[in-house]
Design a protein around this motif. Structure first.
Motif, PDB file in Angstrom:
ATOM      1  N   GLU A  96       0.816  -1.212   0.000  1.00  0.00           N
ATOM      2  CA  GLU A  96       0.000   0.000   0.000  1.00  0.00           C
ATOM      3  C   GLU A  96       0.852   1.265   0.000  1.00  0.00           C
ATOM      4  OE1 GLU A  96       0.802  -0.860   4.298  1.00  0.00           O
ATOM      5  OE2 GLU A  96       0.432  -1.991   2.459  1.00  0.00           O
ATOM      6  N   VAL A  97       2.157   1.114   0.281  1.00  0.00           N
ATOM      7  CA  VAL A  97       3.094   2.246   0.230  1.00  0.00           C
ATOM      8  C   VAL A  97       3.941   2.055  -1.023  1.00  0.00           C
ATOM      9  CG1 VAL A  97       4.882   3.526   1.444  1.00  0.00           C
ATOM     10  CG2 VAL A  97       3.119   2.305   2.748  1.00  0.00           C
ATOM     11  N   GLU A  98       3.539   2.717  -2.101  1.00  0.00           N
ATOM     12  CA  GLU A  98       4.142   2.462  -3.408  1.00  0.00           C
ATOM     13  C   GLU A  98       5.648   2.704  -3.420  1.00  0.00           C
ATOM     14  OE1 GLU A  98       3.417   3.680  -8.110  1.00  0.00           O
ATOM     15  OE2 GLU A  98       2.226   4.587  -6.519  1.00  0.00           O
ATOM     16  N   THR A  99       6.115   3.661  -2.606  1.00  0.00           N
ATOM     17  CA  THR A  99       7.528   4.032  -2.622  1.00  0.00           C
ATOM     18  C   THR A  99       8.394   3.193  -1.687  1.00  0.00           C
ATOM     19  OG1 THR A  99       7.073   5.730  -0.951  1.00  0.00           O
ATOM     20  CG2 THR A  99       6.996   6.406  -3.268  1.00  0.00           C
ATOM     21  N   ASP A 100       7.811   2.258  -0.963  1.00  0.00           N
ATOM     22  CA  ASP A 100       8.597   1.451  -0.031  1.00  0.00           C
ATOM     23  C   ASP A 100       9.538   0.536  -0.822  1.00  0.00           C
ATOM     24  OD1 ASP A 100       9.531  -0.468   1.870  1.00  0.00           O
ATOM     25  OD2 ASP A 100       7.782  -0.029   3.125  1.00  0.00           O
ATOM     26  N   PRO A 101      10.851   0.622  -0.575  1.00  0.00           N
ATOM     27  CA  PRO A 101      11.798  -0.215  -1.324  1.00  0.00           C
ATOM     28  C   PRO A 101      11.627  -1.707  -1.069  1.00  0.00           C
ATOM     29  CG  PRO A 101      12.921   0.975   0.455  1.00  0.00           C
ATOM     30  CD  PRO A 101      11.544   1.550   0.348  1.00  0.00           C
ATOM     31  N   ALA A 102      10.918  -2.063   0.004  1.00  0.00           N
ATOM     32  CA  ALA A 102      10.676  -3.482   0.273  1.00  0.00           C
ATOM     33  C   ALA A 102       9.881  -4.136  -0.852  1.00  0.00           C
ATOM     34  CB  ALA A 102       9.923  -3.651   1.598  1.00  0.00           C
ATOM     35  N   ASN A 103       9.045  -3.359  -1.539  1.00  0.00           N
ATOM     36  CA  ASN A 103       8.251  -3.923  -2.627  1.00  0.00           C
ATOM     37  C   ASN A 103       9.139  -4.463  -3.744  1.00  0.00           C
ATOM     38  OD1 ASN A 103       5.710  -3.274  -1.430  1.00  0.00           O
ATOM     39  ND2 ASN A 103       5.913  -1.174  -2.141  1.00  0.00           N
ATOM     40  N   ALA A 104      10.104  -3.663  -4.156  1.00  0.00           N
ATOM     41  CA  ALA A 104      11.004  -4.095  -5.236  1.00  0.00           C
ATOM     42  C   ALA A 104      11.803  -5.320  -4.811  1.00  0.00           C
ATOM     43  CB  ALA A 104      11.933  -2.953  -5.627  1.00  0.00           C
ATOM     44  N   ARG A 105      12.228  -5.361  -3.541  1.00  0.00           N
ATOM     45  CA  ARG A 105      12.988  -6.521  -3.066  1.00  0.00           C
ATOM     46  C   ARG A 105      12.122  -7.772  -3.100  1.00  0.00           C
ATOM     47  NH1 ARG A 105      14.870  -2.674   0.834  1.00  0.00           N
ATOM     48  NH2 ARG A 105      13.484  -3.530   2.425  1.00  0.00           N
ATOM     49  N   GLN A 106      10.866  -7.633  -2.684  1.00  0.00           N
ATOM     50  CA  GLN A 106       9.981  -8.799  -2.703  1.00  0.00           C
ATOM     51  C   GLN A 106       9.682  -9.259  -4.127  1.00  0.00           C
ATOM     52  OE1 GLN A 106       6.937  -7.462   0.639  1.00  0.00           O
ATOM     53  NE2 GLN A 106       6.861  -9.667   0.319  1.00  0.00           N
ATOM     54  N   ILE A 107       9.452  -8.321  -5.015  1.00  0.00           N
ATOM     55  CA  ILE A 107       9.184  -8.675  -6.411  1.00  0.00           C
ATOM     56  C   ILE A 107      10.352  -9.449  -6.994  1.00  0.00           C
ATOM     57  CG2 ILE A 107       8.916  -7.705  -8.733  1.00  0.00           C
ATOM     58  CD1 ILE A 107       7.264  -5.429  -7.374  1.00  0.00           C
ATOM     59  N   ALA A 108      11.586  -8.988  -6.706  1.00  0.00           N
ATOM     60  CA  ALA A 108      12.780  -9.659  -7.235  1.00  0.00           C
ATOM     61  C   ALA A 108      12.958 -11.039  -6.612  1.00  0.00           C
ATOM     62  CB  ALA A 108      14.007  -8.796  -6.974  1.00  0.00           C
ATOM     63  N   ALA A 109      12.740 -11.136  -5.299  1.00  0.00           N
ATOM     64  CA  ALA A 109      12.915 -12.422  -4.625  1.00  0.00           C
ATOM     65  C   ALA A 109      11.888 -13.434  -5.120  1.00  0.00           C
ATOM     66  CB  ALA A 109      12.786 -12.246  -3.109  1.00  0.00           C
ATOM     67  N   PHE A 110      10.664 -12.991  -5.320  1.00  0.00           N
ATOM     68  CA  PHE A 110       9.638 -13.926  -5.780  1.00  0.00           C
ATOM     69  C   PHE A 110       9.860 -14.316  -7.234  1.00  0.00           C
ATOM     70  CE2 PHE A 110       5.359 -15.119  -7.317  1.00  0.00           C
ATOM     71  CZ  PHE A 110       5.134 -16.176  -6.458  1.00  0.00           C
ATOM     72  N   ALA A 111      10.411 -13.415  -8.036  1.00  0.00           N
ATOM     73  CA  ALA A 111      10.689 -13.737  -9.438  1.00  0.00           C
ATOM     74  C   ALA A 111      11.644 -14.926  -9.543  1.00  0.00           C
ATOM     75  CB  ALA A 111      11.269 -12.519 -10.154  1.00  0.00           C
ATOM     76  N   GLU A 112      12.603 -15.006  -8.621  1.00  0.00           N
ATOM     77  CA  GLU A 112      13.535 -16.144  -8.618  1.00  0.00           C
ATOM     78  C   GLU A 112      12.793 -17.448  -8.333  1.00  0.00           C
ATOM     79  OE1 GLU A 112      17.764 -16.069  -7.195  1.00  0.00           O
ATOM     80  OE2 GLU A 112      16.965 -14.363  -6.038  1.00  0.00           O
ATOM     81  N   ILE A 113      11.888 -17.391  -7.363  1.00  0.00           N
ATOM     82  CA  ILE A 113      11.121 -18.590  -7.006  1.00  0.00           C
ATOM     83  C   ILE A 113      10.253 -19.027  -8.180  1.00  0.00           C
ATOM     84  CG2 ILE A 113       9.377 -19.519  -5.441  1.00  0.00           C
ATOM     85  CD1 ILE A 113      11.986 -18.971  -4.037  1.00  0.00           C
ATOM     86  N   ALA A 114       9.532 -18.064  -8.763  1.00  0.00           N
ATOM     87  CA  ALA A 114       8.641 -18.397  -9.881  1.00  0.00           C
ATOM     88  C   ALA A 114       9.429 -18.957 -11.061  1.00  0.00           C
ATOM     89  CB  ALA A 114       7.858 -17.159 -10.301  1.00  0.00           C
ATOM     90  N   ALA A 115      10.625 -18.407 -11.301  1.00  0.00           N
ATOM     91  CA  ALA A 115      11.450 -18.895 -12.415  1.00  0.00           C
ATOM     92  C   ALA A 115      11.944 -20.311 -12.167  1.00  0.00           C
ATOM     93  CB  ALA A 115      12.627 -17.953 -12.633  1.00  0.00           C
ATOM     94  N   ALA A 116      12.147 -20.664 -10.899  1.00  0.00           N
ATOM     95  CA  ALA A 116      12.622 -22.011 -10.568  1.00  0.00           C
ATOM     96  C   ALA A 116      11.514 -23.053 -10.676  1.00  0.00           C
ATOM     97  CB  ALA A 116      13.206 -22.024  -9.159  1.00  0.00           C
ATOM     98  N   LEU A 117      10.256 -22.585 -10.751  1.00  0.00           N
ATOM     99  CA  LEU A 117       9.110 -23.490 -10.892  1.00  0.00           C
ATOM    100  C   LEU A 117       8.270 -23.032 -12.087  1.00  0.00           C
ATOM    101  CD1 LEU A 117       8.060 -23.768  -7.130  1.00  0.00           C
ATOM    102  CD2 LEU A 117       8.992 -25.627  -8.529  1.00  0.00           C
TER     103      LEU A 117
END
Length: 376
Positions: A176-197
């Motif tokens: 809900e906080v568009e500028t929170d840098p945690a969002n980009a970190r989560q998107i990148a971390a999940f992209a690795e998981i999704a790519a592995a499956l």
């Protein structure tokens, strides 16, 4: 059982109106925005509006997947959506696998122990629906560590395969906080998981995630709060339609003089001659006691003929006192209705007045209201 001739106004002190057409419209809007399939999160009794009517309406509109928190909620959803996929977010409690199988439910597995128990149950030949795999990318609440999830995913033929995973997911901590840098970190971390499956459908977007830039939709999104009219973009205009409205009845009015203390412990004192009204609703109906308006703090309010009227004194169990001095006299009288949720009093405003959030307002909606469903 109440007498057949008892009017609703005499049987209930407040009326909760639930617009199922608005619920469906919000679901369709989010699916269109994501460009992929949108599920519906219906935990906490569908955020207070009722699992059965919400799931029935959404399933009829084409929603195929639902998420709940508890097995008991999933069983209720299953009764009205026999063909849907129903995920239980809180995971697999020890020994619960047979219950999942009996009702065709899908656990969201978030630990190695849960994976092993579910895989072992499947190996008995039990007929089960595909489970979901939850990888924790920020919350530190439920889910596998990202590294653990990656290692298991790369094994391919290991416990993930044995568990019959049909969805991999994670949950935003600050979307809900568009500028929170945690969002980009989560998107990148999940992209690795999704790519592995790559052969497993993935899900990341929650309500606010639909409005994040550079966030993939994957195969499934999981809106919750926004479906029910909550604002997924705080500080900006709400793109969602309101789903709930709440009105209560004035029981009594009175005039008090300056210096009169009002409510439990006299926490509010009249600064001049005031007209007060008492409505038939309190914290037992889900309106937080933190909405009290005292001599030292502000609280909640109602609308009477468009005029904002503040609470005065403590919110009590069954009653709230309101200062209606500024409201039109013919609209602030015994038997008249006041608005607690609706119009300018949206969920965010009501939550702020009660020193909480709109989520809590929704999920605390009481069982003593007359519930009026429209649309759907």
């Amino acid at each position: 059982m109440m007498p057949a001739d008892l009017p609703d106004s005499a049987a209930f002190g407040a009326t909760l109106t639930i617009d199922l057409d608005a619920l469906i419209s919000n679901w369709r809007l989010l699916g269109k925005r994501a460009g992929t399939e949108a599920s519906a999160v219906v935990k906490a009794d569908a955020y207070g509006i009722g699992i059965e009517p919400a799931v029935t309406a959404l399933a009829k509109a084409g929603c195929k997947s639902f998420f709940v928190a508890h097995v008991s909620e999933a069983i209720r959803a299953r009764k009205v959506a026999p063909d849907a996929t129903i995920y239980v977010l809180n995971g697999l409690l020890p020994g619960a696998a047979e219950t999942f199988a009996a009702h065709g439910l899908s656990p969201v597995l978030g630990s190695h122990e849960e994976l092993l128990e579910w895989a072992s149950f499947r190996q008995t030949g039990a007929q089960v629906r595909p489970a979901a795999l939850h990888v924790d990318t920020a919350m530190n609440r439920l889910g596998l560590w990202p590294g653990e999830g990656l290692n298991l995913a790369r094994e391919r033929s290991g416990v993930i395969a044995a568990a019959g995973i049909g969805l991999v997911m994670s949950h935003f901590a600050s979307s809900e906080v568009e500028t929170d840098p945690a969002n980009a970190r989560q998107i990148a971390a999940f992209a690795e998981i999704a790519a592995a499956l790559p052969e497993v459908p993935a899900s990341l977007k929650n309500s606010s995630g639909h409005f994040l830039k550079d966030c993939p939709s994957y195969q499934l999104t999981r809106p919750g709060y926004a479906l029910y009219g909550g604002n997924p973009t705080p500080g900006q205009p709400n793109p969602m339609k309101p789903v709930v409205g709440l009105e209560a009845t004035i029981i009594q009015t009175r005039e008090v003089e300056a210096g009169t203390q009002v409510g439990y412990n006299g926490r509010w004192t009249a600064k001049g001659k005031r007209k007060l009204a008492t409505i038939c609703l309190g914290y037992a109906d889900g309106y937080p006691r933190n909405g009290s308006w005292t001599d030292t703090s502000t609280g909640g309010s109602v609308l009477i003929d468009g005029v904002s009227c503040p609470f005065v004194g403590s919110v009590s169990m069954d009653l709230i006192i309101i200062d209606v001095t500024d409201a039109p006299a013919d609209a602030a009288k015994r038997g008249a209705s006041v608005t607690l949720i609706g119009g300018p009093l949206d969920l965010e405003t009501v939550g702020g007045g009660a020193k909480t959030i709109g989520y809590e307002i929704l999920t605390s909606l009481g069982r003593r209201y007359q519930r009026r469903y429209i649309g759907g």
